[in-house]
Scaffold this motif. Structure first.
Motif, PDB file in Angstrom:
ATOM      1  N   LEU A  81       0.841  -1.192   0.007  1.00  0.00           N
ATOM      2  CA  LEU A  81       0.005  -0.125   0.048  1.00  0.00           C
ATOM      3  C   LEU A  81       0.787   1.364  -0.088  1.00  0.00           C
ATOM      4  CD1 LEU A  81      -2.708  -0.900   2.489  1.00  0.00           C
ATOM      5  CD2 LEU A  81      -2.818  -1.153   0.142  1.00  0.00           C
ATOM      6  N   LEU A  82       2.381   1.281   0.087  1.00  0.00           N
ATOM      7  CA  LEU A  82       2.989   2.413   0.162  1.00  0.00           C
ATOM      8  C   LEU A  82       3.317   2.921  -1.129  1.00  0.00           C
ATOM      9  CD1 LEU A  82       5.984   1.536   2.515  1.00  0.00           C
ATOM     10  CD2 LEU A  82       4.150   3.138   2.895  1.00  0.00           C
ATOM     11  N   GLU A  83       3.484   4.255  -1.150  1.00  0.00           N
ATOM     12  CA  GLU A  83       3.986   4.922  -2.336  1.00  0.00           C
ATOM     13  C   GLU A  83       5.552   4.545  -2.396  1.00  0.00           C
ATOM     14  OE1 GLU A  83       2.533   6.540  -4.663  1.00  0.00           O
ATOM     15  OE2 GLU A  83       0.637   7.174  -3.680  1.00  0.00           O
ATOM     16  N   PRO A  84       6.145   4.935  -3.652  1.00  0.00           N
ATOM     17  CA  PRO A  84       7.478   4.195  -3.906  1.00  0.00           C
ATOM     18  C   PRO A  84       8.432   4.781  -2.889  1.00  0.00           C
ATOM     19  CG  PRO A  84       6.595   4.775  -6.010  1.00  0.00           C
ATOM     20  CD  PRO A  84       5.515   5.050  -4.867  1.00  0.00           C
ATOM     21  N   ASN A  85       8.469   5.856  -2.425  1.00  0.00           N
ATOM     22  CA  ASN A  85       9.484   6.448  -1.321  1.00  0.00           C
ATOM     23  C   ASN A  85       8.727   6.399   0.041  1.00  0.00           C
ATOM     24  OD1 ASN A  85      11.742   6.950  -2.858  1.00  0.00           O
ATOM     25  ND2 ASN A  85      10.602   8.628  -3.940  1.00  0.00           N
ATOM     26  N   GLY A  86       7.942   5.507   0.264  1.00  0.00           N
ATOM     27  CA  GLY A  86       6.973   5.799   1.723  1.00  0.00           C
ATOM     28  C   GLY A  86       7.815   4.988   2.486  1.00  0.00           C
ATOM     29  N   ALA A  87       7.092   5.016   3.960  1.00  0.00           N
ATOM     30  CA  ALA A  87       7.874   4.244   5.119  1.00  0.00           C
ATOM     31  C   ALA A  87       6.922   3.889   5.796  1.00  0.00           C
ATOM     32  CB  ALA A  87       8.904   5.232   5.841  1.00  0.00           C
ATOM     33  N   ILE A  88       7.021   2.600   6.657  1.00  0.00           N
ATOM     34  CA  ILE A  88       6.489   1.934   7.787  1.00  0.00           C
ATOM     35  C   ILE A  88       7.192   2.528   9.146  1.00  0.00           C
ATOM     36  CG2 ILE A  88       5.715  -0.145   8.727  1.00  0.00           C
ATOM     37  CD1 ILE A  88       5.460  -1.118   5.514  1.00  0.00           C
ATOM     38  N   LEU A  89       6.657   2.756  10.103  1.00  0.00           N
ATOM     39  CA  LEU A  89       6.915   3.006  11.463  1.00  0.00           C
ATOM     40  C   LEU A  89       6.375   1.709  12.132  1.00  0.00           C
ATOM     41  CD1 LEU A  89       8.699   4.834  13.319  1.00  0.00           C
ATOM     42  CD2 LEU A  89       6.491   6.059  13.929  1.00  0.00           C
ATOM     43  N   LEU A  90       7.221   0.934  12.836  1.00  0.00           N
ATOM     44  CA  LEU A  90       6.883   0.002  13.652  1.00  0.00           C
ATOM     45  C   LEU A  90       7.036   0.386  15.016  1.00  0.00           C
ATOM     46  CD1 LEU A  90       9.130  -2.806  12.011  1.00  0.00           C
ATOM     47  CD2 LEU A  90       6.562  -2.496  11.673  1.00  0.00           C
ATOM     48  N   HIS A  91       6.056  -0.112  15.848  1.00  0.00           N
ATOM     49  CA  HIS A  91       6.195   0.275  17.346  1.00  0.00           C
ATOM     50  C   HIS A  91       6.520  -0.963  18.061  1.00  0.00           C
ATOM     51  CE1 HIS A  91       4.135   1.151  21.416  1.00  0.00           C
ATOM     52  NE2 HIS A  91       4.968   2.211  21.336  1.00  0.00           N
ATOM     53  N   ASP A  92       7.181  -0.942  19.222  1.00  0.00           N
ATOM     54  CA  ASP A  92       7.723  -2.042  19.948  1.00  0.00           C
ATOM     55  C   ASP A  92       8.780  -2.916  19.311  1.00  0.00           C
ATOM     56  OD1 ASP A  92       6.391  -1.281  22.428  1.00  0.00           O
ATOM     57  OD2 ASP A  92       4.563  -2.295  21.668  1.00  0.00           O
ATOM     58  N   TYR A  93       9.344  -2.397  18.657  1.00  0.00           N
ATOM     59  CA  TYR A  93      10.512  -3.120  17.767  1.00  0.00           C
ATOM     60  C   TYR A  93      11.954  -3.260  18.620  1.00  0.00           C
ATOM     61  CZ  TYR A  93      13.951  -4.408  14.201  1.00  0.00           C
ATOM     62  OH  TYR A  93      14.685  -5.067  13.424  1.00  0.00           O
ATOM     63  N   PHE A  94      12.084  -4.346  19.120  1.00  0.00           N
ATOM     64  CA  PHE A  94      13.291  -4.527  20.164  1.00  0.00           C
ATOM     65  C   PHE A  94      14.550  -5.340  19.306  1.00  0.00           C
ATOM     66  CE2 PHE A  94       9.603  -3.829  22.811  1.00  0.00           C
ATOM     67  CZ  PHE A  94      10.350  -3.173  23.900  1.00  0.00           C
ATOM     68  N   PRO A  95      15.301  -4.458  18.915  1.00  0.00           N
ATOM     69  CA  PRO A  95      16.626  -5.026  18.140  1.00  0.00           C
ATOM     70  C   PRO A  95      17.178  -5.841  19.028  1.00  0.00           C
ATOM     71  CG  PRO A  95      16.472  -2.515  18.077  1.00  0.00           C
ATOM     72  CD  PRO A  95      15.599  -2.988  18.906  1.00  0.00           C
ATOM     73  N   GLY A  96      17.593  -7.207  18.257  1.00  0.00           N
ATOM     74  CA  GLY A  96      18.315  -8.269  18.854  1.00  0.00           C
ATOM     75  C   GLY A  96      17.450  -8.964  20.190  1.00  0.00           C
ATOM     76  N   LEU A  97      16.201  -8.578  20.273  1.00  0.00           N
ATOM     77  CA  LEU A  97      15.304  -8.865  21.424  1.00  0.00           C
ATOM     78  C   LEU A  97      16.060  -8.596  22.618  1.00  0.00           C
ATOM     79  CD1 LEU A  97      14.124 -12.552  19.911  1.00  0.00           C
ATOM     80  CD2 LEU A  97      13.070 -10.182  19.801  1.00  0.00           C
ATOM     81  N   LYS A  98      16.675  -7.538  22.714  1.00  0.00           N
ATOM     82  CA  LYS A  98      17.395  -6.816  23.948  1.00  0.00           C
ATOM     83  C   LYS A  98      16.511  -5.902  24.690  1.00  0.00           C
ATOM     84  CE  LYS A  98      21.898  -7.781  22.873  1.00  0.00           C
ATOM     85  NZ  LYS A  98      22.156  -8.496  21.630  1.00  0.00           N
ATOM     86  N   PRO A  99      16.220  -5.928  25.921  1.00  0.00           N
ATOM     87  CA  PRO A  99      15.518  -4.841  26.446  1.00  0.00           C
ATOM     88  C   PRO A  99      15.886  -3.382  26.253  1.00  0.00           C
ATOM     89  CG  PRO A  99      15.997  -6.499  28.121  1.00  0.00           C
ATOM     90  CD  PRO A  99      16.766  -6.710  26.921  1.00  0.00           C
ATOM     91  N   LEU A 100      15.035  -2.583  26.190  1.00  0.00           N
ATOM     92  CA  LEU A 100      15.292  -1.086  25.880  1.00  0.00           C
ATOM     93  C   LEU A 100      15.509  -0.297  27.253  1.00  0.00           C
ATOM     94  CD1 LEU A 100      13.399  -0.495  22.605  1.00  0.00           C
ATOM     95  CD2 LEU A 100      15.870  -0.789  22.861  1.00  0.00           C
ATOM     96  N   TRP A 101      14.754  -0.598  28.229  1.00  0.00           N
ATOM     97  CA  TRP A 101      14.682  -0.098  29.324  1.00  0.00           C
ATOM     98  C   TRP A 101      15.018  -1.140  30.724  1.00  0.00           C
ATOM     99  CZ3 TRP A 101      10.693   0.315  25.796  1.00  0.00           C
ATOM    100  CH2 TRP A 101      10.659   1.388  25.007  1.00  0.00           C
ATOM    101  N   SER A 102      15.305  -0.474  31.716  1.00  0.00           N
ATOM    102  CA  SER A 102      15.483  -1.285  32.891  1.00  0.00           C
ATOM    103  C   SER A 102      14.698  -2.209  33.365  1.00  0.00           C
ATOM    104  CB  SER A 102      16.065  -0.355  34.118  1.00  0.00           C
ATOM    105  OG  SER A 102      14.847   0.313  34.357  1.00  0.00           O
TER     106      SER A 102
END
Length: 152
Positions: A81-102
């Motif tokens: 559904l995206l235009e050619p230069n569109g972007a998707i913003l993901l919520h709750d993306y935890f890179p490497g499945l590592k916690p982001l907060w304490s």
């Protein structure tokens, strides 16, 4: 602007906006701002909406079901559904499945879905936003937001 939510965020009976401290429903706030002709509220799941959608978007924010299978199904539909230069913003993306907060919380679904799709050949990459210029939670500026960009 099209907002899709499986809950009716404007339901006058349950008034879900009250639990977030808002005096008005999202629709009433949009009307008060004079933007009612620019915003459409859709009460549906993202997958149902995307299946029948014939519009194109510059920006899509995915913050619905956070299970890996749901996000795995949402991303290809959103990319279509995206235009050619569109972007998707993901919520709750935890890179490497590592916690982001304490607090140690990790929501694995969005990261696992992206990793699987990329491993299967999806021409995209996730760019975690990391730190924001404003406070987020736990006295930090860390965010779990990530941009998903087409690479091909």
């Amino acid at each position: 602007l099209v907002t899709v939510d499986c809950a009716d965020v404007n339901d006058p009976e349950s008034r879900p906006w009250i639990k977030y401290g808002a005096a008005l429903s999202p629709r009433d706030m949009i009307v008060q701002a004079g933007c009612e002709r620019s915003v459409e509220f859709v009460h549906d799941t993202s997958l149902n909406y995307a299946r029948g959608c014939h519009r194109r978007f510059d920006f899509i924010f995915l913050d619905g079901g956070h299970g890996a299978e749901t996000v795995y199904a949402e991303i290809p539909m959103a990319l279509a559904l995206l235009e050619p230069n569109g972007a998707i913003l993901l919520h709750d993306y935890f890179p490497g499945l590592k916690p982001l907060w304490s607090n140690g919380v990790v929501i694995p679904g969005p990261f696992l879905a992206v990793e699987r799709l990329i491993a299967e050949g999806l021409p995209a990459r996730a760019v975690p936003l990391g730190e924001l210029p404003w406070p987020t939670k736990e006295n930090s500026r860390t965010t779990s937001l990530a941009l998903l960009l087409k690479t091909g």
